[in-house]
Design an enzyme around this catalytic site. Structure first.
Site, PDB file in Angstrom:
ATOM      1  N   LYS A   1       6.363 -10.423 -18.787  1.00 20.77           N
ATOM      2  CA  LYS A   1       5.879  -9.107 -19.216  1.00 20.77           C
ATOM      3  C   LYS A   1       4.511  -9.250 -19.849  1.00 20.77           C
ATOM      4  CE  LYS A   1       7.694  -6.949 -17.708  1.00 20.77           C
ATOM      5  NZ  LYS A   1       8.659  -6.740 -16.696  1.00 20.77           N
TER       6      LYS A   1
ATOM      7  N   GLU B   1      11.568 -13.479 -19.160  1.00 19.85           N
ATOM      8  CA  GLU B   1      11.139 -12.100 -18.914  1.00 19.85           C
ATOM      9  C   GLU B   1      10.046 -11.688 -19.915  1.00 19.85           C
ATOM     10  OE1 GLU B   1      11.265 -10.173 -16.607  1.00 19.85           O
ATOM     11  OE2 GLU B   1      10.992  -8.148 -17.374  1.00 19.85           O
TER      12      GLU B   1
ATOM     13  N   ASN C   1       0.615   0.003   6.122  1.00 17.11           N
ATOM     14  CA  ASN C   1       1.132  -0.868   5.066  1.00 17.11           C
ATOM     15  C   ASN C   1       1.803  -2.038   5.778  1.00 17.11           C
ATOM     16  OD1 ASN C   1       2.288  -2.025   2.801  1.00 17.11           O
ATOM     17  ND2 ASN C   1       4.020  -0.610   2.767  1.00 17.11           N
ATOM     18  N   GLY C   2       1.398  -3.267   5.447  1.00 17.10           N
ATOM     19  CA  GLY C   2       1.972  -4.444   6.105  1.00 17.10           C
ATOM     20  C   GLY C   2       0.866  -5.380   6.555  1.00 17.10           C
TER      21      GLY C   2
ATOM     22  N   GLU D   1       1.691 -10.417 -17.266  1.00 17.40           N
ATOM     23  CA  GLU D   1       1.284  -9.495 -16.204  1.00 17.40           C
ATOM     24  C   GLU D   1       0.469  -8.316 -16.719  1.00 17.40           C
ATOM     25  OE1 GLU D   1       4.324  -7.522 -13.799  1.00 17.40           O
ATOM     26  OE2 GLU D   1       5.721  -7.584 -15.464  1.00 17.40           O
TER      27      GLU D   1
ATOM     28  N   ARG E   1       1.683   1.567  -5.884  1.00 18.94           N
ATOM     29  CA  ARG E   1       1.910   0.618  -4.788  1.00 18.94           C
ATOM     30  C   ARG E   1       0.658  -0.176  -4.452  1.00 18.94           C
ATOM     31  NH1 ARG E   1       6.658   1.899  -1.909  1.00 18.94           N
ATOM     32  NH2 ARG E   1       5.932   0.495  -0.306  1.00 18.94           N
TER      33      ARG E   1
ATOM     34  N   HIS F   1       9.758 -32.710 -24.072  1.00 21.31           N
ATOM     35  CA  HIS F   1       9.587 -33.595 -22.917  1.00 21.31           C
ATOM     36  C   HIS F   1       8.208 -33.423 -22.278  1.00 21.31           C
ATOM     37  CE1 HIS F   1      13.680 -34.982 -23.225  1.00 21.31           C
ATOM     38  NE2 HIS F   1      14.070 -33.713 -23.353  1.00 21.31           N
TER      39      HIS F   1
ATOM     40  N   TRP G   1      -3.671  -1.989  -1.425  1.00 20.47           N
ATOM     41  CA  TRP G   1      -3.600  -3.271  -2.119  1.00 20.47           C
ATOM     42  C   TRP G   1      -4.109  -4.284  -1.092  1.00 20.47           C
ATOM     43  CZ3 TRP G   1      -1.249  -8.094  -1.602  1.00 20.47           C
ATOM     44  CH2 TRP G   1      -1.219  -8.882  -2.766  1.00 20.47           C
TER      45      TRP G   1
ATOM     46  N   CYS H   1       0.849  -1.183   0.000  1.00 27.35           N
ATOM     47  CA  CYS H   1       0.000   0.000   0.000  1.00 27.35           C
ATOM     48  C   CYS H   1       0.891   1.242   0.000  1.00 27.35           C
ATOM     49  CB  CYS H   1      -0.870   0.009   1.245  1.00 27.35           C
ATOM     50  SG  CYS H   1      -1.803  -1.510   1.443  1.00 27.35           S
TER      51      CYS H   1
ATOM     52  N   LYS I   1       3.405  -2.475  -7.302  1.00 35.38           N
ATOM     53  CA  LYS I   1       4.798  -2.291  -7.697  1.00 35.38           C
ATOM     54  C   LYS I   1       5.782  -2.849  -6.670  1.00 35.38           C
ATOM     55  CE  LYS I   1       7.996  -0.496 -10.328  1.00 35.38           C
ATOM     56  NZ  LYS I   1       8.268  -1.237 -11.562  1.00 35.38           N
TER      57      LYS I   1
HETATM   58  C1  AGP Z   1       7.976  -7.287 -12.996  1.00 35.38           C
HETATM   59  O1  AGP Z   1       7.445  -6.601 -14.048  1.00 35.38           O
HETATM   60  C2  AGP Z   1       7.270  -7.227 -11.742  1.00 35.38           C
HETATM   61  N1  AGP Z   1       6.554  -6.087 -11.474  1.00 35.38           N
HETATM   62  C3  AGP Z   1       7.842  -7.994 -10.574  1.00 35.38           C
HETATM   63  O2  AGP Z   1       8.080  -9.292 -11.016  1.00 35.38           O
HETATM   64  C4  AGP Z   1       9.097  -7.453  -9.875  1.00 35.38           C
HETATM   65  O3  AGP Z   1      10.212  -7.582 -10.700  1.00 35.38           O
HETATM   66  C5  AGP Z   1       9.292  -8.236  -8.556  1.00 35.38           C
HETATM   67  O4  AGP Z   1       8.171  -8.033  -7.734  1.00 35.38           O
HETATM   68  C6  AGP Z   1      10.546  -7.847  -7.829  1.00 35.38           C
HETATM   69  O5  AGP Z   1      10.527  -6.516  -7.420  1.00 35.38           O
HETATM   70  P1  AGP Z   1      11.844  -5.788  -6.952  1.00 35.38           P
HETATM   71  O6  AGP Z   1      12.790  -5.774  -8.095  1.00 35.38           O
HETATM   72  O7  AGP Z   1      11.380  -4.409  -6.561  1.00 35.38           O
HETATM   73  O8  AGP Z   1      12.384  -6.550  -5.788  1.00 35.38           O
END
Ligand code: AGP
Length: 610
Positions: A486, A482, A102-103, A489, A27, A505, A76, A2, A605
């Site tokens: 991308k 990656e 937050n937490g 997500e 966030r 396999h 969140w 959050c 994020k």
């Molecule tokens: C990638 O697009 C993501 N948003 C996510 O996988 C991110 O890389 C992951 O949560 C790690 O975050 P950080 O690099 O801030 O530790």
């Protein structure tokens, strides 16, 4: 996850809180709320389910809510669905305390039962509400005393902002395992979960440590440690530009951040290459420690983990030392083999990812030396590491990382070169060639980005697919991981990345006419092998979008349905070019599917809960 912000000063608080929340919305974005105190209205709370805009419209940009002190929160959801009532701030039953959090409060059930036995009625499903009521329970005309008693009673992770209607000149901030900063102004002060919320108003910040409690008034900030001793915190100047956290004419932050990559890459490497040598002055690790190093453990999550996978291939090849890459969320539970000769490389954009933080603390406990690669200066991961190498990507706002990934790769290349030279595992000829190529890589990245219309066209051909496979070998496979993340997500298309040789396999059973396979084949030494796998999927009816280097383009075009070519480069540096069409492909597909690109569903994020 959050975003939290608190303001105390002489101006109207509500518009400032909303502005701070707008910058923190990445966030968490399922609901938002503010609490503002004024002598006329007392403690007024306004909350709304949905994006911040809903709250903004409800209170007319803050104009409806008067007062010079308040708290704001963008959520969140963890405990309780996104709703008005579960949004923060949470109020105590008396209406005296408002809390943003937050937490996660781990023992909230037990405290809730205790408070219910004492006649308290709960209105939300959140863990945070227990804190508001517990403050009421302990309050005997001394706000600080009540806060301290609450902090002793709860377990878990928190960054709190607290306001009490009986002490309307002050905010209290408290932190444990969730980030919290203080922003210092002239006649005003802020608390916030990160600096982006305050840089429009002040660049002078300090970072709270676990156990710290801060008391903020318009003209003072007092900080106490967990023993309630007054502590002085170093003040830092944030050099991020306000414009860096704004869209600057782009439709989405992700598009802007994709296009910023050549510059971010350049900024990350340029100061660290002097007269053809990689200079990592920030590193305290010496040659003897490198020679004694038994292995490298890389710890990270998500895209940062994917950088770790590239790093494994790169570092093992260049250093001839074993490299293990672990998902941070698994590391603590796999009984890791770590000694005091193990170097643990921790990769994180935010520097606050709780899984990564927990894993690195475990590695430290087992004796490892910690070297972190972090984007956010002063973040917890950076502060708890023995050595830090910052990525100079600037603020990354889109939830889907792009420029942080690219700059993390840049730092991995620098580490590989620097360590290899110290360990004598690289010839001067090879070293010079890589350093030279590294310096022209931003221009080559730019050339790839200039093909964006081409990639947009391929996205328009394939955006209706419901399942897309990415295949590659070695670092091509790492980039495929990656590319796949991308895509899924931000576009919500099911996607998997496979080591190309592994397809047969089992997974090849999913290939049927019309399936889309993205084949990464930039690594010249593995090109023929990869193309055999392409033929295998093509003979089962798949459409194949290939990605390779210019010199192999003609050979690839004979077999695939469409091809993207990136400039030739050294194999080790290929991921920096190959990932760009993957990011653009995902971006344009998500755009065509009408997805909320910067704020994909269910994500946030900075992942500060386990
Ligand atoms: C990638 O697009 C993501 N948003 C996510 O996988 C991110 O890389 C992951 O949560 C790690 O975050 P950080 O690099 O801030 O530790």
């Amino acid at each position: 996850m959050c975003g939290i912000v608190g303001f105390v000063g002489r101006e109207e608080a509500a518009p400032i809180l909303l502005d701070g929340l707008a910058r923190l919305e990445y966030r968490g974005y399922d609901s938002a709320g503010i609490a503002v105190y004024s002598p006329e209205d007392g403690l007024r709370v306004e909350k709304a389910k949905g994006r911040l805009q809903v709250l903004f419209d409800k209170i007319h940009g803050g104009a409806d809510v008067k007062g010079h002190l308040g708290l704001g929160h963008t959520r969140w959801a963890t405990h309780g669905e996104p709703s008005d009532v579960n949004a923060h701030p949470q109020l105590s039953e008396s209406g005296r305390f408002a809390v943003i959090h937050n937490g996660i409060i781990e023992n909230y059930v037990e405290i809730k039962e205790f408070l219910q036995e004492h006649g308290v009625t709960f209105v939300s499903e959140t863990d945070t509400e227990v804190v508001a009521h517990l403050l009421d329970y302990y309050y005997k005309d001394d706000m600080m005393d009540a806060v301290v008693k609450v902090l002793h009673r709860i377990n878990g992770a928190y960054a709190f902002g607290i306001v009490c209607a009986d002490c309307p000149d002050r905010l209290i901030a408290a932190r444990k395992d969730s980030p919290l900063i203080i922003g210092y102004g002239d006649g005003f002060n802020f608390l916030a979960s990160d600096v982006t919320a305050v840089i429009k108003y002040t660049r002078e910040v300090s970072y709270l440590d676990d156990g710290d409690i801060a008391v903020l008034t318009a003209d003072s900030v007092e900080i106490y440690d967990s023993l309630l001793q007054r502590v002085e915190k170093a003040h830092h100047q944030v050099d991020w530009e306000v414009s860096a956290a704004e869209k600057g004419g782009y439709e989405h932050f992700m598009a802007k951040e994709i296009m910023e990559q050549p510059e971010a890459f350049r900024k990350t490497i340029s100061p660290r290459i002097q007269d053809g040598n990689v200079v990592l002055d920030d590193l305290k690790i010496d040659r003897a420690a490198l020679e004694a190093m038994d292995k490298i453990y890389i710890i990270a999550c998500g895209s940062s983990y994917h950088v770790g996978v590239v790093a494994k291939y790169t570092l093992e090849k260049m250093l001839r030392k074993p490299v293990e890459v672990a998902l941070a969320s698994e590391f603590r539970y796999c009984d890791p083999i770590v000694s005091n000769q193990t170097l643990c490389i921790v990769i994180s954009q935010s520097g606050e990812t709780i899984d990564t933080l927990a894993a690195m603390r475990e590695a430290k406990r087992l004796g490892a030396r910690l070297l972190s690669i972090v984007n956010v200066v002063g973040s917890t991961i950076a502060r708890e590491s023995d050595d830090v190498l910052y990525t100079w990507a600037g603020p990354e706002i889109a939830v889907a990382t792009t420029k942080a990934y690219s700059t993390q790769l840049a730092v991995i290349y620098l580490i590989a070169l620097y360590f290899a030279k110290q360990l004598n595992t690289i010839s001067m000829e090879e070293y010079d060639a890589i350093v030279a190529e590294l310096q022209v890589l931003p221009d080559k990245m730019q050339q790839v980005l200039e093909q964006k219309e081409n990639i947009q066209y391929y996205a328009s051909r394939y955006f209706n697919h419901e399942s897309i496979f990415f295949i590659g070998r070695n670092i091509d496979y790492a980039v495929g991981m990656e590319g796949s993340l991308k895509l899924k997500e931000i576009s919500y298309i099911h996607s998997e990345a496979y080591a190309a040789g592994e397809l047969k396999h089992g997974t090849i059973s999913l290939i049927e006419p019309g399936a889309l396979v993205v084949a990464l084949a930039g690594h010249a030494a593995l090109f023929e092998k990869l193309m055999s796998n392409v033929v295998e999927v093509k003979s089962r009816g798949a459409d194949v979008l290939g990605v390779t280097v210019a010199s192999l383009g003609k050979a690839m075009e004979k077999t695939v349905d469409a091809a993207v070519m990136v400039p030739d480069t050294l194999p080790m540096l290929l991921p920096s070019l190959e990932v760009l069409p993957m990011q653009l492909f995902a971006y344009y597909i998500a755009l065509m599917r009408g997805c909320d690109i910067d704020k994909p569903r269910n994500l946030a994020k900075s992942v500060t809960v386990e």
